[in-house]
Design an enzyme around this catalytic site. Structure first.
Site, PDB file in Angstrom:
ATOM      1  N   GLU A 192      41.812  27.434  46.310  1.00 11.31           N
ATOM      2  CA  GLU A 192      41.174  26.639  45.255  1.00 11.31           C
ATOM      3  C   GLU A 192      42.047  25.510  44.743  1.00 11.31           C
ATOM      4  O   GLU A 192      41.530  24.470  44.331  1.00 11.31           O
ATOM      5  CB  GLU A 192      40.765  27.552  44.091  1.00 11.31           C
ATOM      6  CG  GLU A 192      39.557  28.404  44.428  1.00 11.31           C
ATOM      7  CD  GLU A 192      39.238  29.408  43.348  1.00 11.31           C
ATOM      8  OE1 GLU A 192      38.846  28.985  42.258  1.00 11.31           O
ATOM      9  OE2 GLU A 192      39.393  30.610  43.594  1.00 11.31           O
ATOM     10  N   ASP A 238      39.908  32.754  44.953  1.00 10.48           N
ATOM     11  CA  ASP A 238      40.351  33.818  44.037  1.00 10.48           C
ATOM     12  C   ASP A 238      39.601  35.139  44.262  1.00 10.48           C
ATOM     13  O   ASP A 238      38.436  35.137  44.668  1.00 10.48           O
ATOM     14  CB  ASP A 238      40.189  33.365  42.587  1.00 10.48           C
ATOM     15  CG  ASP A 238      41.243  32.342  42.181  1.00 10.48           C
ATOM     16  OD1 ASP A 238      42.244  32.196  42.903  1.00 10.48           O
ATOM     17  OD2 ASP A 238      41.067  31.696  41.133  1.00 10.48           O
ATOM     18  N   ASP A 280      37.740  37.323  42.785  1.00 17.03           N
ATOM     19  CA  ASP A 280      36.760  37.784  41.810  1.00 17.03           C
ATOM     20  C   ASP A 280      35.403  37.186  42.164  1.00 17.03           C
ATOM     21  O   ASP A 280      35.261  36.502  43.170  1.00 17.03           O
ATOM     22  CB  ASP A 280      37.185  37.420  40.372  1.00 17.03           C
ATOM     23  CG  ASP A 280      37.459  35.925  40.192  1.00 17.03           C
ATOM     24  OD1 ASP A 280      37.063  35.127  41.065  1.00 17.03           O
ATOM     25  OD2 ASP A 280      38.088  35.554  39.182  1.00 17.03           O
ATOM     26  N   GLU A 302      33.699  34.789  40.886  1.00 13.54           N
ATOM     27  CA  GLU A 302      33.684  33.330  40.917  1.00 13.54           C
ATOM     28  C   GLU A 302      34.326  32.809  42.201  1.00 13.54           C
ATOM     29  O   GLU A 302      33.814  31.893  42.844  1.00 13.54           O
ATOM     30  CB  GLU A 302      34.436  32.786  39.688  1.00 13.54           C
ATOM     31  CG  GLU A 302      34.012  31.408  39.287  1.00 13.54           C
ATOM     32  CD  GLU A 302      34.537  31.026  37.901  1.00 13.54           C
ATOM     33  OE1 GLU A 302      34.375  29.857  37.543  1.00 13.54           O
ATOM     34  OE2 GLU A 302      35.122  31.890  37.209  1.00 13.54           O
ATOM     35  N   TYR A 351      47.378  38.147  39.936  1.00 14.66           N
ATOM     36  CA  TYR A 351      46.184  37.406  39.500  1.00 14.66           C
ATOM     37  C   TYR A 351      45.903  37.656  38.027  1.00 14.66           C
ATOM     38  O   TYR A 351      45.936  38.794  37.556  1.00 14.66           O
ATOM     39  CB  TYR A 351      44.987  37.810  40.356  1.00 14.66           C
ATOM     40  CG  TYR A 351      43.778  36.934  40.145  1.00 14.66           C
ATOM     41  CD1 TYR A 351      43.870  35.552  40.277  1.00 14.66           C
ATOM     42  CD2 TYR A 351      42.544  37.486  39.817  1.00 14.66           C
ATOM     43  CE1 TYR A 351      42.767  34.738  40.088  1.00 14.66           C
ATOM     44  CE2 TYR A 351      41.433  36.685  39.637  1.00 14.66           C
ATOM     45  CZ  TYR A 351      41.555  35.303  39.769  1.00 14.66           C
ATOM     46  OH  TYR A 351      40.460  34.506  39.573  1.00 14.66           O
ATOM     47  N   ARG A 386      43.186  37.089  36.077  1.00 14.46           N
ATOM     48  CA  ARG A 386      41.866  37.438  35.540  1.00 14.46           C
ATOM     49  C   ARG A 386      41.536  38.859  35.976  1.00 14.46           C
ATOM     50  O   ARG A 386      41.135  39.090  37.104  1.00 14.46           O
ATOM     51  CB  ARG A 386      40.797  36.452  36.026  1.00 14.46           C
ATOM     52  CG  ARG A 386      41.012  35.043  35.494  1.00 14.46           C
ATOM     53  CD  ARG A 386      39.862  34.117  35.806  1.00 14.46           C
ATOM     54  NE  ARG A 386      40.138  32.771  35.325  1.00 14.46           N
ATOM     55  CZ  ARG A 386      40.601  31.770  36.075  1.00 14.46           C
ATOM     56  NH1 ARG A 386      40.841  31.974  37.358  1.00 14.46           N
ATOM     57  NH2 ARG A 386      40.826  30.589  35.553  1.00 14.46           N
ATOM     58  N   HIS A 411      41.163  45.440  39.810  1.00  9.35           N
ATOM     59  CA  HIS A 411      42.303  44.666  40.274  1.00  9.35           C
ATOM     60  C   HIS A 411      43.533  45.354  39.711  1.00  9.35           C
ATOM     61  O   HIS A 411      43.447  46.348  39.016  1.00  9.35           O
ATOM     62  CB  HIS A 411      42.253  43.226  39.736  1.00  9.35           C
ATOM     63  CG  HIS A 411      41.046  42.460  40.160  1.00  9.35           C
ATOM     64  ND1 HIS A 411      40.500  41.452  39.404  1.00  9.35           N
ATOM     65  CD2 HIS A 411      40.267  42.554  41.269  1.00  9.35           C
ATOM     66  CE1 HIS A 411      39.447  40.953  40.020  1.00  9.35           C
ATOM     67  NE2 HIS A 411      39.277  41.606  41.150  1.00  9.35           N
TER      68      HIS A 411
END
Length: 822
Positions: A7, A80, A82, A84, A306, A308, A353
């Site tokens: 990203e 990423d 997740d 999103e 990570y 989030r 996670h």
């Protein structure tokens, strides 16, 4: 050659060094596609078909990826880990599939939670396919956000003011803040009294509080007025005439305090707010930098996992490394016999996670001091300390409670505590919102035994009042959102930013206070869209989205269940009048006219109104001044607003002099000309002397502006904002670069004016766009704080009498060209 997509360019740079020459690593620079920003982007009549387009700012990045895919043997999507990130990978794959670029090439999804050589090699060795469950969960979330925003926001524009927005998650968050403010405004303080004694033993002062009176335990409201408290004080003084108290009992015990779990997104944001003074968005921005990689000598390396996540679990390898570090740095006594494990308590915890931790605890903050920016070092230090502390021995606190006899059935108690063994507290202590001094672990008392005598220095009764609940800080709001299950780790910061950007809330001593607009919007939604700002409803919807992400529920039926009752409610509320929404509050009666005075919300912001629409004469209006609020403005303050325009007499030249507030702010008028007030000037209090000073300054500026005047031609040479120019009032002409403005003759000026284009001709192609922007601007401008025509919008026909609002955005999609689902 293989192509790997991430990203961000920082992440690409870090990963590139681990993959070798067989890979090209490119960045998508975040999202590549989004819903078209207009009606019909989501079509409920065709199974919520979604119409996407490439985001303008992402177009060149997409083109770079397209060029590289053509040469690549395989495509690896490493966005990423997740929902999103999964959706971004899917959007990229769809774009490339539509261009027929990957039909014969393998496409792999690789996921890693830290950017280290080991983690990336492990991920590359175990690729998987795209998870459509995660993608559909994200699509459903985006569709819901669109449907709520595109249908509720226009309703707010019509009923409150333009430029407002409502969101599926931001609206319940706004409700929290508005309800807390209502609690504070409606709070009725309750009186109570305490009785305390100032004592001394071994030259050390300390305080004891009345604990039992007449054999009954003293509660907060045992003494509800001064009379009862002072009577008790007199009785205690009579029982302690000797000036000493005797120790009745000494109770000692030990308490264990355990370390907090490693950080989740929510707890990291909370502690960064409390300890570092960061905002939630600043904390996430810095955490992303640490995750994506920082050059610490020898190239960029990811420093944390990570950021989030809802999880508080740690990988076994990380736990082993932390325990080894603790043993080496602090000794075996600060290491528990077994590794500590933690269970996630957050409602609606997202897919598992790891918690946020350093990628290697051996990289201490001290070692990185010269390589990290100030914010990066502060946040890394916080994350590192929390991770280390979570695997350390508990702290041991010695607590003591000493009771003193003060007559039959009366006891005063002093409490103290000392840290016997700090354990994990050597490294880290968690902060708490609204902590009080008495919550401290360190309150030393002198050594005392039963029968000891202590000096009584003073005995006093003190009056107190209960206090309203505190306003939310960023930290306590994030915690409340998490506890209610509203939003997700990745959304907390954006929820707060949206509320601030829409000017629904403002910060008052680092706490959220709703603005007048925020209060009106919050109450409108709570009254008319109760279900959709309900905390449990929002949390249940998050539960269902989680079920979609796990493959336990289909996303289209979920949207259907939401859409039907929602759009019916939107249509039903089209008839609600502006008066119902305006949040009007009666302030009293105008002594001059005898008419009612009220405060309410209008299209241009909050204003005061004298009279009603039913009166023979139209009502008069005045905007609130900066710092005034609808919920607290008084009648006297409101009537002050109608003193504009103020007549200040005349100038020395005999011109009428007055002060007023106009579209562009407060000004002095002299004759037919105007001079703006300074920032420090108040139109309600400015003196004639100060007004004349502003007039003189304006006249001097105007005089200095004139370079040359040719009245016979109607032409002047003036100093302008962007330099000297020639004008005849209809045309402006540039001055040749090789000429001084003062040297121009009348003939030269006339020729330059003749050759100059008409005003606006050069930009006529963009005139429509400019006109649109200009027409929209006044909507956001505060109405003049005077009896000005602009404010008489409040006296127009109620909004409810206007033609019915056009059909909701989503329903028009059926008439548009069908697009492929996705």
């Amino acid at each position: 050659m293989n192509l790997l997509i991430v990203e961000s360019p920082a992440k690409a740079k870090t990963i590139n060094k681990y993959l070798g020459s067989g890979f090209e690593v490119l960045a998508s620079f975040g999202h590549v596609r989004d819903l078209v920003p207009k009606e019909g982007a989501v079509d409920p009549e065709h199974d919520f078909r979604m119409k996407y387009q490439v985001i303008d700012k992402s177009d060149r990045h997409v083109q770079a990826i397209v060029r590289s895919v053509k040469k690549a043997d395989a495509l690896y999507l490493a966005t990423d880990p997740d929902r999103e990130g999964e959706a971004i990978s899917w959007h990229l794959a769809e774009l490339l599939r539509e261009k027929d670029l990957i039909k014969d090439k393998p496409v792999y999804r690789v996921v890693f939670h830290e950017i280290t050589k080991r983690a990336i090699q492990e991920a590359m060795a175990h690729p998987r396919e795209l998870s459509m469950d995660l993608v559909n969960a994200q699509q459903a979330r985006r569709a819901l956000d669109y449907l709520v925003g595109f249908n509720l926001s226009p309703l707010l524009w019509r009923k409150v003011k333009r430029g407002l927005s409502a969101g599926r998650v931001q609206s319940p968050a706004l409700r929290m803040i508005v309800e807390r403010e209502d609690e504070i405004l409606n709070f009725k303080p309750r009186e109570y009294w305490t009785l305390e004694a100032d004592l001394n033993k071994s030259a050390q002062d300390f305080v004891a509080r009345l604990y039992r009176f007449h054999g009954e335990r003293v509660e907060q409201f045992s003494f509800g007025d001064g009379g009862s408290a002072q009577a008790a004080e007199a009785e205690l003084k009579a029982a302690t005439k000797g000036g000493e108290l005797t120790v009745a009992t000494v109770e000692k015990k030990q308490r264990k305090r355990y370390p907090a779990p490693p950080f989740t997104t929510s707890t990291l944001q909370q502690e960064a707010v409390r300890k570092l003074g960061f905002s939630a968005s600043r904390a996430m921005r810095v955490a992303q930098q640490l995750y994506e990689g920082v050059d610490i000598g020898g190239g960029a390396v990811g420093l944390i996992t990570y950021m989030r996540t809802d999880s508080v679990s740690l990988a076994q390898e990380a736990v082993a490394e932390i325990r080894q570090f603790v043993r080496e740095r602090y000794g075996a006594k600060d290491l528990p016999d077994e590794p500590r494990t933690y269970q996630t308590k957050a409602k609606n915890a997202q897919e598992a996670h790891e918690a946020i931790r350093p990628t290697s605890v051996m990289r201490t903050p001290e070692e990185l001091r010269g390589h990290l920016a100030a914010d990066q070092l502060k946040l890394y230090d916080l994350i590192w300390k929390r991770a280390v502390a979570c695997q350390m021995q508990h702290a041991t606190i010695d607590q003591v409670a000493v009771d003193f006899a003060a007559g039959e059935g009366n006891l005063l108690r002093a409490t103290g505590s000392t840290i016997a063994d700090p354990g994990f507290m050597r490294v880290y202590r968690e902060d708490f919102d609204d902590a009080k001094p008495e919550d401290s672990d360190e309150r030393m008392l002198p050594a005392m035994e039963e029968g000891d005598r202590v000096l009584l220095k003073a005995l006093r009764s003190e009056q107190h009042f209960t206090e309203p609940p505190p306003r939310y800080t960023e930290a306590s709001l994030v915690r409340a959102l998490e506890e209610y299950g509203i939003g997700r780790p990745s959304t907390y910061a954006s929820i707060i930013s949206t509320l601030q950007n829409r000017e629904y809330v403002e910060m008052d001593r680092r706490r959220f206070r709703p603005t007048d607009v925020g209060t009106v919007v919050g109450k409108f939604l709570a009254e008319h869209f109760t279900t959709y700002v309900d905390y449990d409803f929002t949390a249940r919807l998050e539960d269902e989205l989680d079920a979609v992400s796990r493959g336990e529920e289909e996303w289209v039926p979920l949207l259907k269940r939401f859409w039907a009752p929602f759009i019916k409610q939107v249509e039903d509320k089209g008839d609600v009048s502006r008066d119902e929404v305006a949040g009007a509050r009666e302030l009293g009666t105008d002594p001059k006219s005898g008419k009612p005075v009220s405060v309410r919300m209008g299209r241009y912001g909050p204003f005061v109104q004298i009279g009603t629409r039913d009166d023979e004469d139209k009502p008069t209006f005045a905007s609130l001044r900066a710092g005034q609020r609808m919920d607290s403005i008084s009648l006297d303050e409101a009537l002050e607003l109608f003193k504009l325009p103020r007549d200040l007499g005349e100038t020395d030249a005999g011109e009428a002099l007055s002060v007023n507030i106009g579209r562009f702010g407060p000004y002095v008028r002299y004759g037919s000309k105007f001079a703006s007030l300074g920032k420090e000037d108040d139109p309600y209090t400015i003196t004639r002397e100060r007004a004349l000073q502003l007039v003189a300054e304006k006249q001097l500026a105007d005089a200095n502006r004139l370079i040359a005047d040719f009245p016979e031609l109607g032409i002047q040479v003036l100093r302008g904002r962007y330099g000297p120019y020639i004008t005849n009032g209809k045309k402006n002409a540039k001055i040749p670069k090789d000429r001084e403005p003062e040297s121009l003759t009348a003939e030269e000026c006339a020729k330059l004016i003749e050759e100059a284009p008409e005003k606006g001709a050069a930009r006529r192609g963009g005139a429509r766009k400019a006109a649109t922007s200009e027409a929209a601007a006044p909507e956001a401008t505060k109405a003049p704080a005077k009896k000005a025509p602009a404010k008489k919008s409040a006296a127009k026909k109620p909004a409810a009498k206007k033609p019915a609002a056009k059909k909701p955005a989503a329903k028009k999609a059926a008439a548009k060209k069908p697009t492929t689902k996705g």
